[in-house]
Design a protein around this motif. Structure first.
Motif, PDB file in Angstrom:
ATOM      1  N   ASP A   3       0.866  -1.183   0.000  1.00 15.72           N
ATOM      2  CA  ASP A   3       0.000   0.000   0.000  1.00 15.72           C
ATOM      3  C   ASP A   3       0.894   1.221   0.000  1.00 15.72           C
ATOM      4  N   VAL A   4       1.058   1.789  -1.164  1.00 17.77           N
ATOM      5  CA  VAL A   4       1.954   2.920  -1.317  1.00 17.77           C
ATOM      6  C   VAL A   4       1.340   4.173  -0.697  1.00 17.77           C
ATOM      7  N   LYS A   5       0.046   4.322  -0.802  1.00 22.42           N
ATOM      8  CA  LYS A   5      -0.616   5.529  -0.283  1.00 22.42           C
ATOM      9  C   LYS A   5      -0.442   5.633   1.230  1.00 22.42           C
ATOM     10  N   GLN A   6      -0.598   4.512   1.926  1.00 21.58           N
ATOM     11  CA  GLN A   6      -0.497   4.554   3.390  1.00 21.58           C
ATOM     12  C   GLN A   6       0.878   4.072   3.866  1.00 21.58           C
ATOM     13  N   ASN A   7       1.723   3.742   2.932  1.00 25.90           N
ATOM     14  CA  ASN A   7       3.079   3.326   3.236  1.00 25.90           C
ATOM     15  C   ASN A   7       3.073   2.101   4.138  1.00 25.90           C
ATOM     16  N   MET A   8       2.329   1.053   3.718  1.00 28.20           N
ATOM     17  CA  MET A   8       2.176  -0.161   4.516  1.00 28.20           C
ATOM     18  C   MET A   8       2.745  -1.350   3.744  1.00 28.20           C
ATOM     19  N   THR A   9       3.349  -2.235   4.490  1.00 29.09           N
ATOM     20  CA  THR A   9       3.872  -3.455   3.896  1.00 29.09           C
ATOM     21  C   THR A   9       2.755  -4.487   3.839  1.00 29.09           C
ATOM     22  N   ALA A  10       2.994  -5.602   3.184  1.00 33.02           N
ATOM     23  CA  ALA A  10       2.012  -6.675   3.073  1.00 33.02           C
ATOM     24  C   ALA A  10       1.660  -7.209   4.449  1.00 33.02           C
ATOM     25  N   ARG A  11       2.673  -7.317   5.296  1.00 31.01           N
ATOM     26  CA  ARG A  11       2.423  -7.806   6.647  1.00 31.01           C
ATOM     27  C   ARG A  11       1.533  -6.847   7.407  1.00 31.01           C
ATOM     28  N   GLN A  12       1.767  -5.562   7.305  1.00 29.81           N
ATOM     29  CA  GLN A  12       0.948  -4.565   8.005  1.00 29.81           C
ATOM     30  C   GLN A  12      -0.485  -4.553   7.462  1.00 29.81           C
ATOM     31  N   VAL A  13      -0.621  -4.699   6.156  1.00 26.26           N
ATOM     32  CA  VAL A  13      -1.958  -4.743   5.548  1.00 26.26           C
ATOM     33  C   VAL A  13      -2.693  -5.989   6.036  1.00 26.26           C
ATOM     34  N   ALA A  14      -1.993  -7.119   6.064  1.00 24.87           N
ATOM     35  CA  ALA A  14      -2.611  -8.359   6.528  1.00 24.87           C
ATOM     36  C   ALA A  14      -3.023  -8.239   7.986  1.00 24.87           C
ATOM     37  N   MET A  15      -2.175  -7.649   8.796  1.00 28.32           N
ATOM     38  CA  MET A  15      -2.512  -7.473  10.218  1.00 28.32           C
ATOM     39  C   MET A  15      -3.694  -6.525  10.372  1.00 28.32           C
ATOM     40  N   ASP A  16      -3.718  -5.477   9.567  1.00 35.90           N
ATOM     41  CA  ASP A  16      -4.821  -4.515   9.619  1.00 35.90           C
ATOM     42  C   ASP A  16      -6.124  -5.182   9.189  1.00 35.90           C
ATOM     43  N   LEU A  17      -6.049  -5.982   8.119  1.00 32.94           N
ATOM     44  CA  LEU A  17      -7.237  -6.704   7.661  1.00 32.94           C
ATOM     45  C   LEU A  17      -7.702  -7.703   8.716  1.00 32.94           C
TER      46      LEU A  17
END
Length: 134
Positions: A3-17
């Motif tokens: 996530d380039v807009k929020q500057n998140m890695t795949a791991r952070q996106v997965a944790m957020d989801l």
């Protein structure tokens, strides 16, 4: 980086989801719990109302039964009075009474033709002999 807009890695996106999904489930369980509690409260209220209606019906039934029991002596007295009147009344008077009550003379009772009332017993007076004219 995913996530380039929020500057998140795949791991952070997965944790957020994952945390969002868990929060969503918690909210659903809370909502379902509230819905279940409301359904339970509604069911309890409906049962209480049904019990109240049933109790009222039992009370009315008991009152009605009491009234009917109170009327039994009155009914017995009425039957006794009718029987006494029947014993004291001539058959022709009974027929006349029925005529007055029904508006017309009955011709059939229980499928059998009604016979005329028997004549009352009266002393027959013998006519005095006529004097002969010569």
């Amino acid at each position: 980086m995913i996530d380039v807009k929020q500057n998140m890695t795949a791991r952070q996106v997965a944790m957020d989801l994952g945390s969002g999904a868990i929060e969503n489930l918690r909210e659903r369980f809370r909502t379902r719990g509230l819905e279940n509690a409301k359904l339970e409260a509604d069911a309890i209220q409906a049962m209480a109302e049904a019990e109240k209606i049933y109790a009222e019906a039992r009370r009315l039934h008991a009152e009605t039964e009491g009234i009917e029991l109170d009327n039994i002596p009155k009914r017995i007295a009425a039957v006794r009075e009718i029987m006494a009147l029947y014993r004291e009344t001539e058959p022709s008077q009974v027929v006349q009474l029925l005529t007055d009550i029904e508006g017309s003379q009955p011709t059939v009772i229980d499928g059998a033709p009604l016979l005329p009332a028997p004549a009352t017993k009266q002393k027959k007076v013998k006519p005095s002999p006529k004097p002969s004219v010569d």
